[in-house]
Design a protein around this motif. Structure first.
Motif, PDB file in Angstrom:
ATOM      1  N   GLU A  44       0.853  -1.088  -0.232  1.00 14.14           N
ATOM      2  CA  GLU A  44      -0.146   0.091   0.009  1.00 14.14           C
ATOM      3  C   GLU A  44       0.967   1.274  -0.063  1.00 14.14           C
ATOM      4  O   GLU A  44       0.470   2.280   0.286  1.00 14.14           O
ATOM      5  CB  GLU A  44      -1.007   0.285   1.438  1.00 14.14           C
ATOM      6  CG  GLU A  44      -2.022  -1.087   1.067  1.00 14.14           C
ATOM      7  CD  GLU A  44      -3.268  -0.807   2.075  1.00 14.14           C
ATOM      8  OE1 GLU A  44      -2.810  -0.850   3.274  1.00 14.14           O
ATOM      9  OE2 GLU A  44      -4.212  -0.394   1.835  1.00 14.14           O
ATOM     10  N   HIS A  45       1.937   1.148  -0.601  1.00 15.99           N
ATOM     11  CA  HIS A  45       2.795   2.398  -0.544  1.00 15.99           C
ATOM     12  C   HIS A  45       3.735   2.479  -1.699  1.00 15.99           C
ATOM     13  O   HIS A  45       4.841   3.268  -1.867  1.00 15.99           O
ATOM     14  CB  HIS A  45       3.370   3.001   0.468  1.00 15.99           C
ATOM     15  CG  HIS A  45       4.615   2.076   1.195  1.00 15.99           C
ATOM     16  ND1 HIS A  45       4.321   0.938   1.932  1.00 15.99           N
ATOM     17  CD2 HIS A  45       6.004   2.293   1.421  1.00 15.99           C
ATOM     18  CE1 HIS A  45       5.553   0.286   2.107  1.00 15.99           C
ATOM     19  NE2 HIS A  45       6.297   1.247   1.970  1.00 15.99           N
ATOM     20  N   LEU A  64      -1.290   3.717  -5.768  1.00 15.76           N
ATOM     21  CA  LEU A  64      -0.567   5.010  -5.645  1.00 15.76           C
ATOM     22  C   LEU A  64      -1.397   5.879  -6.624  1.00 15.76           C
ATOM     23  O   LEU A  64      -1.134   7.052  -7.030  1.00 15.76           O
ATOM     24  CB  LEU A  64       0.851   5.145  -6.415  1.00 15.76           C
ATOM     25  CG  LEU A  64       1.880   4.334  -5.309  1.00 15.76           C
ATOM     26  CD1 LEU A  64       3.155   4.876  -5.873  1.00 15.76           C
ATOM     27  CD2 LEU A  64       1.664   5.069  -3.914  1.00 15.76           C
TER      28      LEU A  64
ATOM     29  N   MET B   1      -3.052   2.365   6.594  1.00 14.37           N
ATOM     30  CA  MET B   1      -2.372   2.630   5.419  1.00 14.37           C
ATOM     31  C   MET B   1      -3.327   3.259   4.504  1.00 14.37           C
ATOM     32  O   MET B   1      -3.465   3.041   3.352  1.00 14.37           O
ATOM     33  CB  MET B   1      -1.809   1.264   4.863  1.00 14.37           C
ATOM     34  CG  MET B   1      -0.707   0.789   5.391  1.00 14.37           C
ATOM     35  SD  MET B   1       0.794   2.042   5.605  1.00 14.37           S
ATOM     36  CE  MET B   1       1.325   1.863   4.012  1.00 14.37           C
ATOM     37  N   PRO B  40       2.158   7.783  -1.309  1.00 12.09           N
ATOM     38  CA  PRO B  40       2.669   7.091  -0.178  1.00 12.09           C
ATOM     39  C   PRO B  40       2.560   7.819   1.162  1.00 12.09           C
ATOM     40  O   PRO B  40       2.582   7.264   2.242  1.00 12.09           O
ATOM     41  CB  PRO B  40       4.129   6.727  -0.367  1.00 12.09           C
ATOM     42  CG  PRO B  40       3.978   6.889  -2.157  1.00 12.09           C
ATOM     43  CD  PRO B  40       3.149   7.894  -2.184  1.00 12.09           C
ATOM     44  N   ALA B  43      -0.407   7.693   2.593  1.00  8.04           N
ATOM     45  CA  ALA B  43      -0.874   6.400   2.936  1.00  8.04           C
ATOM     46  C   ALA B  43      -0.364   6.267   4.468  1.00  8.04           C
ATOM     47  O   ALA B  43      -0.931   5.594   5.316  1.00  8.04           O
ATOM     48  CB  ALA B  43      -0.384   5.283   2.060  1.00  8.04           C
ATOM     49  N   PHE B  44       0.909   6.789   4.854  1.00  2.58           N
ATOM     50  CA  PHE B  44       1.540   6.658   6.112  1.00  2.58           C
ATOM     51  C   PHE B  44       0.970   7.879   7.151  1.00  2.58           C
ATOM     52  O   PHE B  44       1.294   8.029   8.125  1.00  2.58           O
ATOM     53  CB  PHE B  44       3.061   6.851   6.152  1.00  2.58           C
ATOM     54  CG  PHE B  44       3.883   5.492   5.396  1.00  2.58           C
ATOM     55  CD1 PHE B  44       3.754   4.590   6.143  1.00  2.58           C
ATOM     56  CD2 PHE B  44       4.054   5.619   4.215  1.00  2.58           C
ATOM     57  CE1 PHE B  44       4.265   3.434   5.978  1.00  2.58           C
ATOM     58  CE2 PHE B  44       4.853   4.284   4.113  1.00  2.58           C
ATOM     59  CZ  PHE B  44       5.084   3.417   4.600  1.00  2.58           C
TER      60      PHE B  44
END
Lengths: 161, 286
Positions: A44-45, A64, B1, B40, B43-44
């Motif tokens: 998930e990143h 993404l 996430m 990302p 997400a974090f």
């Protein structure tokens, strides 16, 4: 609960009209809202590549991208590779070469390799390795994946004219 | 996430994007281009923008054109546009094609943008190093107007740039390299496609058997990429070869102020600075 946006995702030629929050990733939307669970979600990143799908001909990380960004675009997932009961050459090559073990990363690798070989049928081997380094596999040690894609590349190019 | 909630905007013109950005910037509204670093971070939840202004539908920002002696790269030009740049744009194109293959991975490069990398300004960004080494110019637009910022004034630290919150980096202008100019790039990291722990980009010309107009840039070593004047001085006027290349590496290590992280102490990065500069120079000489 924040507002939702109505969008249409075209997945493997089929329109899915869904309503999503802006923050919902394309990966989650493909799986949860459209029911296409062949696309897997690992990190998930953007590191692992399990969620790779093809959008307008380009391989992309679906974790993404937000689903709202894919509104109206042509998305291809692993469910679209086989024609009925006939597997895609890459799918057969993965079986023939033992290019998978647990299979979690396989849909991502298949979509990555499909996009790369469709864009560049005569891709140089170095460039192919560069492309395949994009995704992670914890089972195979990669060699059988590379073998499989090389075999499929020859088949997909077809007989030389 | 999962990213925190935000309001999504998808303007179709630059003017509309800039008006929106002016409105939402005070509430941590951000531009969304390729999203390969911002998403990302969201997400974090390291980033929690309240508004995103998605510029992917803005007409005209995908221009990649030669403009006199300058390559003009619009905000929506993806990294992948440079995969085969060696066939175009002369010596500069060859340099860009070499560098681009070190940026993350193929599916990241089909989506991420050069201007996005420059706006994000990660110390390990290959394009930030490229912009500094070549002396690029950033073109920032806001609702109030446009301004140009030299690369040397633009990078200010780890993920810090001269851009104001209401400014959009609409274009970067890379000067063409003279024909015959040599370039070398060397990056060290522990996994293919991972963030650089240290890297160097060099260009020079050979005139009468001697190095001239040397440019030596380092990235990933300090909080922001920069040219190393001491290394350039160690090269100019010397014959290309092991002695000059190693002297330039040592000159670099002597003056850097390395960053540290949990895996990599500053002393390691200082040693690495010498190594990456010397190896980049060796590659340029091939």
């Amino acid at each position: 609960m924040s507002d939702t946006v109505a969008i249409t995702l075209n997945i493997n030629g089929e329109d899915h009209r869904v309503s999503v929050e802006a923050r919902r990733t394309l990966a989650d939307t493909i799986r949860e809202d459209c029911g296409k669970t062949g696309t897997h979600i690992g990190c998930e990143h953007g590191v692992c590549g399990s969620c790779t799908v093809i959008i307008d001909g380009e391989p992309m990380r679906s974790c993404l991208m937000f689903a709202v960004q894919a509104d109206g675009r042509k998305i291809r997932t692993v469910e679209g590779l086989a024609k009925g009961d006939e597997l895609h050459p890459l799918q057969r090559a993965f079986i023939d070469n033992h290019g998978l073990q647990c299979g979690f990363c396989t849909p991502g690798f298949l979509m990555l390799a499909t996009a790369v070989l469709e864009k560049e049928p005569d891709i140089a081997d170095g460039d192919l390795l560069d492309a395949l380094s994009s995704n992670l596999c914890r089972c195979t040690g990669y060699q059988n994946i590379i073998k499989a894609v090389r075999q499929a590349a020859i088949e997909m190019r077809g007989p030389r004219k | 996430m999962k990213p925190a909630a935000f309001v999504y905007h998808a303007p179709r013109t630059l003017e509309a994007a800039l008006a929106l950005l002016a409105e939402v910037a005070p509430q941590d509204g951000r531009i969304l281009a390729g999203g390969q670093s911002l998403v990302p971070a969201m997400a974090f939840r390291l980033a929690r923008p309240t508004h995103l202004v998605d510029i992917n539908g803005v007409a005209g920002l995908d221009r990649l054109v030669l403009d006199g002696g300058v390559l003009s790269v619009g905000a929506l030009v993806r990294h992948a546009a440079f995969h085969k740049a060696d066939a175009k744009f002369g010596a500069l194109g060859a340099l860009l094609a070499d560098v681009v293959h070190n940026i993350a991975h193929y599916p990241i490069r089909t989506r991420g943008t050069m201007c996005g990398s420059l706006a994000h300004a990660d110390p390990a960004s290959e394009w930030c190093l490229t912009a500094v080494t070549l002396g690029a110019e950033m073109v920032a637009h806001s609702a109030k107007g446009a301004r140009r910022i030299a690369a040397a004034d633009y990078f200010q630290g780890i993920m810090q740039t001269a851009l104001e919150p209401d400014e959009l980096l609409a274009e970067v202008r890379l000067p063409l390299l003279p024909e015959g100019a040599k370039h070398g790039f060397y990056e060290f990291n522990r996994r293919a496609g991972d963030f650089a722990i240290g890297m160097a980009l060099v260009t020079y010309q050979v005139k009468g058997g001697k190095i001239a107009e040397a440019r030596v840039g380092i990235g990933g070593i300090e909080g922001a990429p920069r040219r190393i004047a001491e290394a350039e001085a160690a090269l100019n006027g010397q014959a290309p070869g092991k002695a000059a290349f190693e002297a330039a590496g040592q000159a670099t290590a002597a003056v850097v102020d390395p960053i540290e992280d949990a895996q990599t102490p500053a002393a390691y990065r200082r040693d690495l600075a010498a190594t990456v500069v010397t190896r980049a120079l060796e590659r340029a000489a091939i």
